[in-house]
Scaffold this motif. Sequence first.
Motif, PDB file in Angstrom:
ATOM      1  N   GLU A   1      12.233  24.407 -41.661  1.00 30.42           N
ATOM      2  CA  GLU A   1      12.717  23.578 -42.777  1.00 30.42           C
ATOM      3  C   GLU A   1      13.349  22.278 -42.273  1.00 30.42           C
ATOM      4  OE1 GLU A   1      15.200  26.159 -45.134  1.00 30.42           O
ATOM      5  OE2 GLU A   1      13.535  27.535 -45.509  1.00 30.42           O
ATOM      6  N   ASP A   2      12.657  21.631 -41.335  1.00 35.65           N
ATOM      7  CA  ASP A   2      13.053  20.333 -40.775  1.00 35.65           C
ATOM      8  C   ASP A   2      14.368  20.344 -39.992  1.00 35.65           C
ATOM      9  OD1 ASP A   2      10.746  19.025 -41.748  1.00 35.65           O
ATOM     10  OD2 ASP A   2      11.699  18.764 -43.708  1.00 35.65           O
ATOM     11  N   LYS A   3      14.826  21.531 -39.585  1.00 35.52           N
ATOM     12  CA  LYS A   3      16.047  21.647 -38.780  1.00 35.52           C
ATOM     13  C   LYS A   3      15.712  22.368 -37.482  1.00 35.52           C
ATOM     14  CE  LYS A   3      19.079  20.177 -41.841  1.00 35.52           C
ATOM     15  NZ  LYS A   3      19.613  18.848 -41.690  1.00 35.52           N
ATOM     16  N   ILE A   4      16.337  21.927 -36.390  1.00 32.70           N
ATOM     17  CA  ILE A   4      16.168  22.605 -35.103  1.00 32.70           C
ATOM     18  C   ILE A   4      17.058  23.840 -35.115  1.00 32.70           C
ATOM     19  CG2 ILE A   4      16.519  22.459 -32.608  1.00 32.70           C
ATOM     20  CD1 ILE A   4      15.830  19.456 -32.845  1.00 32.70           C
ATOM     21  N   ILE A   5      16.407  25.014 -35.006  1.00 35.70           N
ATOM     22  CA  ILE A   5      17.161  26.275 -35.047  1.00 35.70           C
ATOM     23  C   ILE A   5      17.014  27.071 -33.746  1.00 35.70           C
ATOM     24  CG2 ILE A   5      17.043  26.437 -37.554  1.00 35.70           C
ATOM     25  CD1 ILE A   5      14.948  28.835 -36.802  1.00 35.70           C
ATOM     26  N   ALA A   6      16.101  26.625 -32.870  1.00 35.67           N
ATOM     27  CA  ALA A   6      15.878  27.339 -31.614  1.00 35.67           C
ATOM     28  C   ALA A   6      15.467  26.334 -30.544  1.00 35.67           C
ATOM     29  CB  ALA A   6      14.804  28.407 -31.791  1.00 35.67           C
ATOM     30  N   TYR A   7      15.757  26.678 -29.291  1.00 34.06           N
ATOM     31  CA  TYR A   7      15.517  25.706 -28.227  1.00 34.06           C
ATOM     32  C   TYR A   7      15.534  26.379 -26.862  1.00 34.06           C
ATOM     33  CZ  TYR A   7      16.707  22.087 -24.845  1.00 34.06           C
ATOM     34  OH  TYR A   7      16.729  21.279 -23.741  1.00 34.06           O
ATOM     35  N   THR A   8      14.700  25.900 -25.960  1.00 30.63           N
ATOM     36  CA  THR A   8      14.814  26.176 -24.527  1.00 30.63           C
ATOM     37  C   THR A   8      14.459  24.901 -23.774  1.00 30.63           C
ATOM     38  OG1 THR A   8      12.517  26.887 -24.209  1.00 30.63           O
ATOM     39  CG2 THR A   8      14.119  28.614 -24.693  1.00 30.63           C
ATOM     40  N   ARG A   9      14.864  24.864 -22.523  1.00 25.39           N
ATOM     41  CA  ARG A   9      14.359  23.811 -21.654  1.00 25.39           C
ATOM     42  C   ARG A   9      13.672  24.479 -20.475  1.00 25.39           C
ATOM     43  NH1 ARG A   9      19.701  20.909 -18.877  1.00 25.39           N
ATOM     44  NH2 ARG A   9      20.275  22.685 -17.581  1.00 25.39           N
ATOM     45  N   LEU A  10      12.593  23.840 -20.026  1.00 22.94           N
ATOM     46  CA  LEU A  10      11.747  24.393 -18.976  1.00 22.94           C
ATOM     47  C   LEU A  10      11.743  23.476 -17.768  1.00 22.94           C
ATOM     48  CD1 LEU A  10       8.627  25.185 -21.218  1.00 22.94           C
ATOM     49  CD2 LEU A  10      10.667  26.605 -20.854  1.00 22.94           C
ATOM     50  N   PHE A  11      11.691  24.099 -16.582  1.00 24.43           N
ATOM     51  CA  PHE A  11      11.602  23.341 -15.341  1.00 24.43           C
ATOM     52  C   PHE A  11      10.413  23.821 -14.532  1.00 24.43           C
ATOM     53  CE2 PHE A  11      16.098  23.121 -16.426  1.00 24.43           C
ATOM     54  CZ  PHE A  11      16.317  21.757 -16.336  1.00 24.43           C
ATOM     55  N   ASN A  12       9.792  22.903 -13.844  1.00 17.83           N
ATOM     56  CA  ASN A  12       8.673  23.243 -12.960  1.00 17.83           C
ATOM     57  C   ASN A  12       9.216  23.838 -11.656  1.00 17.83           C
ATOM     58  OD1 ASN A  12       6.082  23.493 -12.014  1.00 17.83           O
ATOM     59  ND2 ASN A  12       5.549  21.344 -12.278  1.00 17.83           N
ATOM     60  N   SER A  13       8.342  24.383 -10.862  1.00 14.73           N
ATOM     61  CA  SER A  13       8.707  24.944  -9.555  1.00 14.73           C
ATOM     62  C   SER A  13       9.511  23.934  -8.748  1.00 14.73           C
ATOM     63  CB  SER A  13       7.455  25.319  -8.768  1.00 14.73           C
ATOM     64  OG  SER A  13       6.690  26.251  -9.465  1.00 14.73           O
ATOM     65  N   GLY A  14      10.590  24.402  -8.128  1.00 11.96           N
ATOM     66  CA  GLY A  14      11.371  23.548  -7.247  1.00 11.96           C
ATOM     67  C   GLY A  14      12.421  22.702  -7.936  1.00 11.96           C
ATOM     68  N   GLN A  15      12.383  22.605  -9.259  1.00 12.63           N
ATOM     69  CA  GLN A  15      13.385  21.803  -9.953  1.00 12.63           C
ATOM     70  C   GLN A  15      14.669  22.590 -10.209  1.00 12.63           C
ATOM     71  OE1 GLN A  15      10.910  20.539 -13.324  1.00 12.63           O
ATOM     72  NE2 GLN A  15      11.152  18.443 -12.601  1.00 12.63           N
TER      73      GLN A  15
ATOM     74  N   PHE B   1      14.514  26.679  -9.747  1.00 13.03           N
ATOM     75  CA  PHE B   1      14.207  27.810  -8.869  1.00 13.03           C
ATOM     76  C   PHE B   1      12.911  27.499  -8.129  1.00 13.03           C
ATOM     77  CE2 PHE B   1      16.618  30.044 -12.289  1.00 13.03           C
ATOM     78  CZ  PHE B   1      17.602  30.639 -11.517  1.00 13.03           C
ATOM     79  N   ASN B   2      12.471  28.416  -7.271  1.00 16.96           N
ATOM     80  CA  ASN B   2      11.199  28.219  -6.562  1.00 16.96           C
ATOM     81  C   ASN B   2       9.995  28.341  -7.482  1.00 16.96           C
ATOM     82  OD1 ASN B   2      12.410  27.767  -4.098  1.00 16.96           O
ATOM     83  ND2 ASN B   2      12.385  29.931  -3.532  1.00 16.96           N
ATOM     84  N   THR B   3      10.176  28.990  -8.615  1.00 19.70           N
ATOM     85  CA  THR B   3       9.118  29.116  -9.618  1.00 19.70           C
ATOM     86  C   THR B   3       9.557  28.342 -10.862  1.00 19.70           C
ATOM     87  OG1 THR B   3      10.068  31.066 -10.678  1.00 19.70           O
ATOM     88  CG2 THR B   3       8.595  31.456  -8.791  1.00 19.70           C
ATOM     89  N   PRO B   4       8.649  28.097 -11.806  1.00 20.88           N
ATOM     90  CA  PRO B   4       9.083  27.501 -13.072  1.00 20.88           C
ATOM     91  C   PRO B   4      10.156  28.375 -13.718  1.00 20.88           C
ATOM     92  CG  PRO B   4       6.704  27.437 -12.923  1.00 20.88           C
ATOM     93  CD  PRO B   4       7.191  28.284 -11.770  1.00 20.88           C
ATOM     94  N   SER B   5      10.973  27.768 -14.553  1.00 24.27           N
ATOM     95  CA  SER B   5      12.071  28.512 -15.155  1.00 24.27           C
ATOM     96  C   SER B   5      12.318  28.101 -16.597  1.00 24.27           C
ATOM     97  CB  SER B   5      13.347  28.328 -14.333  1.00 24.27           C
ATOM     98  OG  SER B   5      13.730  26.975 -14.317  1.00 24.27           O
ATOM     99  N   ILE B   6      12.968  29.006 -17.295  1.00 20.14           N
ATOM    100  CA  ILE B   6      13.380  28.809 -18.678  1.00 20.14           C
ATOM    101  C   ILE B   6      14.905  28.858 -18.699  1.00 20.14           C
ATOM    102  CG2 ILE B   6      13.305  29.726 -21.035  1.00 20.14           C
ATOM    103  CD1 ILE B   6      10.698  31.202 -20.204  1.00 20.14           C
ATOM    104  N   GLY B   7      15.513  27.899 -19.371  1.00 18.26           N
ATOM    105  CA  GLY B   7      16.965  27.886 -19.470  1.00 18.26           C
ATOM    106  C   GLY B   7      17.437  27.383 -20.820  1.00 18.26           C
ATOM    107  N   ARG B   8      18.752  27.453 -21.011  1.00 20.85           N
ATOM    108  CA  ARG B   8      19.402  27.027 -22.253  1.00 20.85           C
ATOM    109  C   ARG B   8      18.725  27.660 -23.477  1.00 20.85           C
ATOM    110  NH1 ARG B   8      22.495  25.103 -18.730  1.00 20.85           N
ATOM    111  NH2 ARG B   8      23.601  23.127 -18.945  1.00 20.85           N
ATOM    112  N   VAL B   9      18.437  28.943 -23.367  1.00 24.11           N
ATOM    113  CA  VAL B   9      17.785  29.671 -24.457  1.00 24.11           C
ATOM    114  C   VAL B   9      18.793  29.853 -25.586  1.00 24.11           C
ATOM    115  CG1 VAL B   9      16.624  31.815 -25.108  1.00 24.11           C
ATOM    116  CG2 VAL B   9      16.336  30.882 -22.788  1.00 24.11           C
ATOM    117  N   VAL B  10      18.470  29.321 -26.757  1.00 21.46           N
ATOM    118  CA  VAL B  10      19.436  29.360 -27.855  1.00 21.46           C
ATOM    119  C   VAL B  10      18.717  29.434 -29.203  1.00 21.46           C
ATOM    120  CG1 VAL B  10      19.631  26.828 -27.927  1.00 21.46           C
ATOM    121  CG2 VAL B  10      21.497  28.224 -28.793  1.00 21.46           C
ATOM    122  N   VAL B  11      19.271  30.274 -30.074  1.00 23.90           N
ATOM    123  CA  VAL B  11      18.835  30.371 -31.467  1.00 23.90           C
ATOM    124  C   VAL B  11      20.090  30.301 -32.319  1.00 23.90           C
ATOM    125  CG1 VAL B  11      17.712  31.815 -33.229  1.00 23.90           C
ATOM    126  CG2 VAL B  11      16.819  31.790 -30.890  1.00 23.90           C
TER     127      VAL B  11
END
Length: 148
Positions: free
Chosen positions: A53-67, A69-79
């Motif tokens: 409904e035009d509102k941000i209600i969930a979010y994550t940020r993603l990083f590539n390998s090496g940024q 951890f050594n593998t890609p990662s998911i962070g700031r997981v929020v609902v």
Amino acid sequence: MKFLIKNFKELTTSELYEILQLRSEVFVVEQDCVYQDLDGKDNKALHVIGIKEDKIIAYTRLFNSGQYFNTPSIGRVVVKDTERKYGYGHDLIKASIQAIVNNYNENKITISAQTYLQKFYESHGFVKVGEEYLEDGIKHIKMLCVSE
């Protein structure tokens, strides 16, 4: 809920404001944790934005390998707290895993999970790696997933 995947430069000012407001609402106020959310890493991340409904209600940020951890990662997981009862956290993690596969061409993913969410992440194929540790005063565990 629909998902958008954007890099930092693609975020509008309004989107960035809503994302930061949501992160602050949950991580600082709800979890009563004083920490530096603006850590200088958002500009390197891909942002998974859940919109209802035009509102941000969930979010994550993603990083590539090496940024992060050594593998890609998911962070700031929020609902948003009022939206959790609909299971949007599961949709968010699925969308985040798929975004890593699509954008980074990787299937190994590492997260630093709040310990109380271990079963939630296990339901998405993550397994605990190592011992529990404190991050910003909250118990966390490192978890790894190999997506299909």
